[in-house]
Design a protein around this motif. Structure first.
Motif, PDB file in Angstrom:
ATOM      1  N   ALA A  33      53.260  60.397   8.055  1.00  8.96           N
ATOM      2  CA  ALA A  33      53.765  60.831   6.751  1.00  8.96           C
ATOM      3  C   ALA A  33      54.002  59.633   5.831  1.00  8.96           C
ATOM      4  CB  ALA A  33      55.054  61.629   6.937  1.00  8.96           C
ATOM      5  N   ALA A  34      54.577  58.557   6.378  1.00  7.04           N
ATOM      6  CA  ALA A  34      54.855  57.378   5.558  1.00  7.04           C
ATOM      7  C   ALA A  34      53.565  56.754   5.048  1.00  7.04           C
ATOM      8  CB  ALA A  34      55.653  56.357   6.369  1.00  7.04           C
ATOM      9  N   CYS A  35      52.572  56.702   5.907  1.00  4.69           N
ATOM     10  CA  CYS A  35      51.280  56.127   5.503  1.00  4.69           C
ATOM     11  C   CYS A  35      50.642  56.975   4.412  1.00  4.69           C
ATOM     12  CB  CYS A  35      50.369  56.027   6.723  1.00  4.69           C
ATOM     13  SG  CYS A  35      48.844  55.120   6.426  1.00  4.69           S
ATOM     14  N   GLY A  36      50.653  58.302   4.577  1.00  2.38           N
ATOM     15  CA  GLY A  36      50.063  59.179   3.572  1.00  2.38           C
ATOM     16  C   GLY A  36      50.766  59.077   2.232  1.00  2.38           C
ATOM     17  N   LEU A  37      52.104  59.125   2.258  1.00  2.00           N
ATOM     18  CA  LEU A  37      52.861  59.061   1.002  1.00  2.00           C
ATOM     19  C   LEU A  37      52.760  57.676   0.362  1.00  2.00           C
ATOM     20  CD1 LEU A  37      56.099  61.016   2.043  1.00  2.00           C
ATOM     21  CD2 LEU A  37      54.304  61.801   0.497  1.00  2.00           C
ATOM     22  N   GLY A  38      52.862  56.627   1.180  1.00  2.00           N
ATOM     23  CA  GLY A  38      52.816  55.263   0.649  1.00  2.00           C
ATOM     24  C   GLY A  38      51.481  54.952  -0.012  1.00  2.00           C
ATOM     25  N   PHE A  39      50.397  55.255   0.688  1.00  2.02           N
ATOM     26  CA  PHE A  39      49.085  54.957   0.113  1.00  2.02           C
ATOM     27  C   PHE A  39      48.735  55.912  -1.018  1.00  2.02           C
ATOM     28  CE2 PHE A  39      48.612  52.324   3.842  1.00  2.02           C
ATOM     29  CZ  PHE A  39      47.774  51.296   3.399  1.00  2.02           C
ATOM     30  N   GLY A  40      49.283  57.121  -0.981  1.00  2.83           N
ATOM     31  CA  GLY A  40      49.093  58.017  -2.107  1.00  2.83           C
ATOM     32  C   GLY A  40      49.737  57.451  -3.365  1.00  2.83           C
ATOM     33  N   TYR A  41      50.950  56.893  -3.219  1.00  7.66           N
ATOM     34  CA  TYR A  41      51.636  56.280  -4.362  1.00  7.66           C
ATOM     35  C   TYR A  41      50.860  55.064  -4.870  1.00  7.66           C
ATOM     36  CZ  TYR A  41      55.218  53.797  -7.001  1.00  7.66           C
ATOM     37  OH  TYR A  41      55.899  53.135  -7.985  1.00  7.66           O
ATOM     38  N   PRO A  50      45.066  61.163  -9.581  1.00  6.82           N
ATOM     39  CA  PRO A  50      45.859  61.674 -10.705  1.00  6.82           C
ATOM     40  C   PRO A  50      47.344  61.709 -10.351  1.00  6.82           C
ATOM     41  CG  PRO A  50      44.721  63.463  -9.602  1.00  6.82           C
ATOM     42  CD  PRO A  50      44.187  62.198  -9.005  1.00  6.82           C
ATOM     43  N   PRO A  51      48.210  61.614 -11.326  1.00  5.16           N
ATOM     44  CA  PRO A  51      49.663  61.631 -11.028  1.00  5.16           C
ATOM     45  C   PRO A  51      50.116  62.917 -10.354  1.00  5.16           C
ATOM     46  CG  PRO A  51      49.238  60.871 -13.270  1.00  5.16           C
ATOM     47  CD  PRO A  51      47.939  61.369 -12.753  1.00  5.16           C
ATOM     48  N   SER A  52      49.330  63.980 -10.480  1.00  4.95           N
ATOM     49  CA  SER A  52      49.711  65.270  -9.896  1.00  4.95           C
ATOM     50  C   SER A  52      49.189  65.445  -8.471  1.00  4.95           C
ATOM     51  CB  SER A  52      49.174  66.410 -10.773  1.00  4.95           C
ATOM     52  OG  SER A  52      47.750  66.327 -10.873  1.00  4.95           O
ATOM     53  N   LEU A  53      48.862  64.326  -7.811  1.00  5.76           N
ATOM     54  CA  LEU A  53      48.199  64.398  -6.502  1.00  5.76           C
ATOM     55  C   LEU A  53      48.958  65.274  -5.504  1.00  5.76           C
ATOM     56  CD1 LEU A  53      46.063  63.398  -4.445  1.00  5.76           C
ATOM     57  CD2 LEU A  53      47.602  61.477  -3.962  1.00  5.76           C
ATOM     58  N   PHE A  54      50.256  65.056  -5.390  1.00  5.93           N
ATOM     59  CA  PHE A  54      51.019  65.689  -4.313  1.00  5.93           C
ATOM     60  C   PHE A  54      51.639  67.028  -4.715  1.00  5.93           C
ATOM     61  CE2 PHE A  54      51.200  61.193  -2.900  1.00  5.93           C
ATOM     62  CZ  PHE A  54      50.601  61.361  -1.662  1.00  5.93           C
ATOM     63  N   GLN A  55      51.219  67.590  -5.841  1.00  7.48           N
ATOM     64  CA  GLN A  55      51.820  68.857  -6.252  1.00  7.48           C
ATOM     65  C   GLN A  55      51.467  70.000  -5.291  1.00  7.48           C
ATOM     66  OE1 GLN A  55      50.803  69.681 -10.313  1.00  7.48           O
ATOM     67  NE2 GLN A  55      52.216  68.146 -11.156  1.00  7.48           N
ATOM     68  N   ALA A  56      50.291  69.917  -4.668  1.00  6.18           N
ATOM     69  CA  ALA A  56      49.874  70.986  -3.752  1.00  6.18           C
ATOM     70  C   ALA A  56      50.368  70.765  -2.330  1.00  6.18           C
ATOM     71  CB  ALA A  56      48.351  71.108  -3.750  1.00  6.18           C
ATOM     72  N   LEU A  57      50.989  69.604  -2.073  1.00  7.48           N
ATOM     73  CA  LEU A  57      51.425  69.297  -0.704  1.00  7.48           C
ATOM     74  C   LEU A  57      52.456  70.287  -0.159  1.00  7.48           C
ATOM     75  CD1 LEU A  57      51.086  67.377   1.656  1.00  7.48           C
ATOM     76  CD2 LEU A  57      52.841  65.907   0.647  1.00  7.48           C
ATOM     77  N   PRO A  58      53.466  70.704  -0.940  1.00  8.34           N
ATOM     78  CA  PRO A  58      54.420  71.687  -0.393  1.00  8.34           C
ATOM     79  C   PRO A  58      53.746  72.976   0.071  1.00  8.34           C
ATOM     80  CG  PRO A  58      55.297  70.706  -2.393  1.00  8.34           C
ATOM     81  CD  PRO A  58      53.893  70.231  -2.283  1.00  8.34           C
ATOM     82  N   LEU A  59      52.702  73.413  -0.653  1.00 10.15           N
ATOM     83  CA  LEU A  59      51.994  74.621  -0.224  1.00 10.15           C
ATOM     84  C   LEU A  59      51.298  74.404   1.105  1.00 10.15           C
ATOM     85  CD1 LEU A  59      50.461  75.770  -3.645  1.00 10.15           C
ATOM     86  CD2 LEU A  59      52.465  76.695  -2.458  1.00 10.15           C
ATOM     87  N   THR A 380      49.235  66.219   8.227  1.00 12.59           N
ATOM     88  CA  THR A 380      48.810  66.907   7.005  1.00 12.59           C
ATOM     89  C   THR A 380      49.017  66.023   5.784  1.00 12.59           C
ATOM     90  OG1 THR A 380      49.355  69.062   7.973  1.00 12.59           O
ATOM     91  CG2 THR A 380      49.186  68.951   5.584  1.00 12.59           C
ATOM     92  N   VAL A 381      50.142  65.322   5.728  1.00 17.52           N
ATOM     93  CA  VAL A 381      50.385  64.399   4.617  1.00 17.52           C
ATOM     94  C   VAL A 381      49.344  63.281   4.616  1.00 17.52           C
ATOM     95  CG1 VAL A 381      52.045  62.794   3.592  1.00 17.52           C
ATOM     96  CG2 VAL A 381      52.841  64.933   4.628  1.00 17.52           C
ATOM     97  N   PHE A 382      49.067  62.753   5.814  1.00 14.37           N
ATOM     98  CA  PHE A 382      48.078  61.674   5.931  1.00 14.37           C
ATOM     99  C   PHE A 382      46.690  62.150   5.501  1.00 14.37           C
ATOM    100  CE2 PHE A 382      44.822  59.452   8.383  1.00 14.37           C
ATOM    101  CZ  PHE A 382      45.111  58.120   8.092  1.00 14.37           C
ATOM    102  N   SER A 383      46.260  63.298   6.030  1.00 11.11           N
ATOM    103  CA  SER A 383      44.921  63.801   5.710  1.00 11.11           C
ATOM    104  C   SER A 383      44.819  64.220   4.245  1.00 11.11           C
ATOM    105  CB  SER A 383      44.574  64.979   6.619  1.00 11.11           C
ATOM    106  OG  SER A 383      45.461  66.060   6.417  1.00 11.11           O
ATOM    107  N   PHE A 384      45.938  64.602   3.625  1.00 15.29           N
ATOM    108  CA  PHE A 384      45.943  64.965   2.211  1.00 15.29           C
ATOM    109  C   PHE A 384      45.493  63.773   1.364  1.00 15.29           C
ATOM    110  CE2 PHE A 384      47.776  66.011  -1.909  1.00 15.29           C
ATOM    111  CZ  PHE A 384      47.540  67.368  -2.001  1.00 15.29           C
ATOM    112  N   THR A 385      46.120  62.609   1.587  1.00 16.26           N
ATOM    113  CA  THR A 385      45.719  61.395   0.869  1.00 16.26           C
ATOM    114  C   THR A 385      44.333  60.931   1.302  1.00 16.26           C
ATOM    115  OG1 THR A 385      48.045  60.746   0.751  1.00 16.26           O
ATOM    116  CG2 THR A 385      46.414  59.034   0.326  1.00 16.26           C
ATOM    117  N   PHE A 386      44.051  61.051   2.597  1.00 17.71           N
ATOM    118  CA  PHE A 386      42.760  60.619   3.142  1.00 17.71           C
ATOM    119  C   PHE A 386      41.606  61.385   2.488  1.00 17.71           C
ATOM    120  CE2 PHE A 386      39.405  60.993   6.364  1.00 17.71           C
ATOM    121  CZ  PHE A 386      39.188  59.654   6.665  1.00 17.71           C
ATOM    122  N   ASN A 387      41.749  62.699   2.379  1.00 19.96           N
ATOM    123  CA  ASN A 387      40.691  63.505   1.763  1.00 19.96           C
ATOM    124  C   ASN A 387      40.621  63.284   0.253  1.00 19.96           C
ATOM    125  OD1 ASN A 387      39.881  64.686   4.183  1.00 19.96           O
ATOM    126  ND2 ASN A 387      41.422  66.290   4.036  1.00 19.96           N
TER     127      ASN A 387
END
Length: 595
Positions: A33-41, A50-59, A380-387
């Motif tokens: 999770a830290a890797c996904g969020l950190g590299f996403g930022y 885009p700044p809205s990258l993680f808006q779909a993550l809660p879903l 899931t957080v990691f693969s979100f940024t990865f994809n």
């Protein structure tokens, strides 16, 4: 310049960051999770996302919480813990050991068969290996078994929990590959049973060529005898023959019975027939043993009765769980719930269910379920940024030009999984590596075998991975099964409580040596699955094939007939104006008004 370098190398840098976090000993779920969020930022600050990258993550995370398939994990875990803690392993090893004990290698064969049964009930390698090590290793050392054979048989049979349904590994792999758990179970059934057969054949070969390594149990160690001194094996053999005849009879009648009951039009797959035939045969054996004990007819020997009462209830439970899944009557989640309830009933029937045992089982199940859930959320957080960084395309490019095509892809993937399996748990492999490799496998593998569908190819891929993970659990020096056995094997010399003899301790080197022969057998099985995909796909039902061209022609032909009929002022046969289409009815009314 820096932004360009980051954009071109974002995915490998992200992998490197994850590796660094894992090497620090940080918990895997939080590292992901830290890797996904950190590299996403970082990517958003660099303008890559885009700044809205993680808006779909809660879903996405809510989607994980709503995944019914993953409910099967706590159900099957609870079933296994209840059966294990209620003394099933001890009863099985004692009884099956008495059946095969009079022959050379009999105790080792009993360990393998009981290990397969524990694999189908506990589904967890640690529980199976530790139980077998505590119970069977002292017996094998007591009666002169080779330490290499004894330790190898225990660790190898314990790892069968990876590949024999209903395995937790297969549930997770099916979820990550986006395929049916029932299909994954059906695909793994034949390879899993074949691997058990290979283990038994190896012990038989050792008994033939090196009989001193696997001696038979001495007469004084056989506890079930008749009043006339006989062992009771003849009665057990007759019962086995009778149940075999019943099983084969059901197999011949299965299709006709199921077609009338479930209103089917197609023949049942082979795995369903096998499971249901064994279920019926087990019910017959248990019914005969109950009748014999209640009426005191004396038709069955003490050994035959003991085997039936100890072996049949867990077998029936496993067959019912798998049978309902294969029949399509229950989903894997419902089958797991039924298995958990059945385990409670068996424990109550044996008068071994207590409040402390129930609390321990619930606590262990909650811990494992939470462990899996947090790893899945982190991955899931990691693969979100990865994809988002097109990492799946980067991975695909790594394998597209690989020598050997699909075979080269399978070899490299199996080497990767094999090495990773020596260091990290299968849950982490399933949630980190499989989502990255699955899109590439789905693109490359279906064309490898003529006629293989994408679903069959992914089930085949999943079974290969499960069998490979099982191999990595045995590999020195980091195989988890070896550590589990080391934790319960005697570390110093001790005096045997039965014979009074001094027993030498078991060394780590002996445990490592014992695993080598079984690793070879597992690698042979992995190679066989790769070379003969029908071992997996043969048990899978093909979906209904639709000829798109023919369907399009029929649709166009029907539309042409409708237009011709309309031009002639006629309606197609069986239809009334405006009966189904309000627009056509209105058009017909307007034409009538004009006339």
């Amino acid at each position: 310049m820096e932004a360009t370098f980051l954009a071109q190398n974002f995915v490998p840098i992200m992998f490197g960051g994850l590796l660094v976090l894992l090497l620090t000993g940080f918990p895997v779920a939080f590292a992901l999770a830290a890797c996904g969020l950190g590299f996403g930022y970082i990517g958003m600050e660099a303008g890559l996302f885009p700044p809205s990258l993680f808006q779909a993550l809660p879903l996405r995370i809510f989607g994980i919480m709503q995944n019914d398939t993953l409910l099967a994990i706590p159900f099957f875990t609870f079933m296994g813990i209840i059966l294990q803690k209620s003394g099933m392993a001890e009863d099985l090893l004692e009884t099956v050991g008495q059946v095969f004990g009079p022959v050379r290698g009999g105790v080792a064969i009993a360990v393998i068969l009981v290990g397969a049964l524990l694999a189908a009930t506990t589904g967890v390698v640690a529980a199976a290996v530790i139980s077998m090590g505590l119970i069977s290793l002292p017996i094998m050392l007591r009666y002169g078994y080779s330490r290499i054979i004894a330790t190898g048989a225990i660790t190898a049979s314990g790892t069968l929990a990876q590949a024999i349904p209903p395995s937790l590994v297969l549930i997770v792999l099916a979820d990550q590959l986006g395929r049916s758990v029932g299909d994954m179970y059906a695909g793994a059934l034949v390879p899993g049973l074949m691997l058990v057969g290979l283990y038994v054949l190896f012990i038989v070969a050792v008994a033939i060529f090196k009989p001193a390594m696997v001696p038979a149990l001495p007469p004084e160690a056989r506890i079930y005898r008749e009043d006339n001194g006989k062992s009771g094996h003849v009665s057990l053999m007759f019962l086995l023959i009778l149940c075999t005849v019943v099983g084969f009879s059901w197999a011949y009648a299965h299709d006709s019975i199921m077609m009338s009951w479930l209103e089917r039009t197609q023949s049942a797959p082979g795995d369903e027939v096998v499971i249901m035939s064994m279920t019926v045969a087990s019910f017959v054996a248990l019914s005969l043993a109950i009748i014999n004990r209640v009426t005191r007819l004396g038709l069955l020997s003490k050994l035959a009765e003991q085997v039936t009462f100890v072996l049949m209830p867990p077998l029936i439970l496993i067959f019912l769980v798998l049978g309902t899944i294969f029949l399509g009557v229950a989903t894997p989640t419902e089958g797991g719930a039924m298995g958990a309830l059945g385990a409670l009933i068996l424990a109550i029937g044996k008068r071994r269910l207590s409040l402390p045992l129930l609390n321990q089982a619930l606590e262990s199940t909650a811990k494992l379920a939470s462990f899996v859930l947090f790893i899945l959320i982190g991955s899931t957080v990691f693969s979100f940024t990865f994809n988002a960084a097109d990492g799946h395309i980067w991975v695909e490019h790594l394998f597209v030009d690989m020598p050997g095509g699909a075979i080269g892809f399978l070899i490299v993937v199996n080497l990767l999984i094999f090495i990773l399996g020596c260091f990290i748990d299968f849950f982490e492999i399933a949630f980190i590596v499989i989502p990255i490799l699955a899109p590439v496998a789905e693109k490359i593998l279906p064309g490898m075998v003529p006629g293989m569908t994408a679903d069959q190819a992914m089930i085949w891929f999943g079974v290969i991975i499960a069998m490979n993970l099982q191999t990595s659990f045995l590999t020195p020096p980091f195989g988890f099964a070896l550590f589990y056995l080391r934790s319960v094997a005697p570390k110093s010399d001790y005096k045997d409580r039965v014979t009074g003899a001094n027993i030498r301790s078991v060394t780590t080197t002996e445990i490592y040596k014992g695993s080598i022969a079984f690793i070879v057998l597992q690698l042979i099985m992995v190679a066989a699955i790769i070379m003969v995909p029908s071992l997996v796909t043969g048990g899978l039902q093909e979906g209904v094939k639709v000829d798109a061209d023919a369907a399009l022609e029929q649709m166009l032909e029907r539309e042409g007939q409708s237009q011709d009929a309309e031009q002639e002022g006629l309606q197609p046969e069986g239809e009334e104006p405006g009966e189904d289409d309000p627009a056509k009815a209105l058009e017909a009314d307007m034409k009538a008004d004009k006339k």
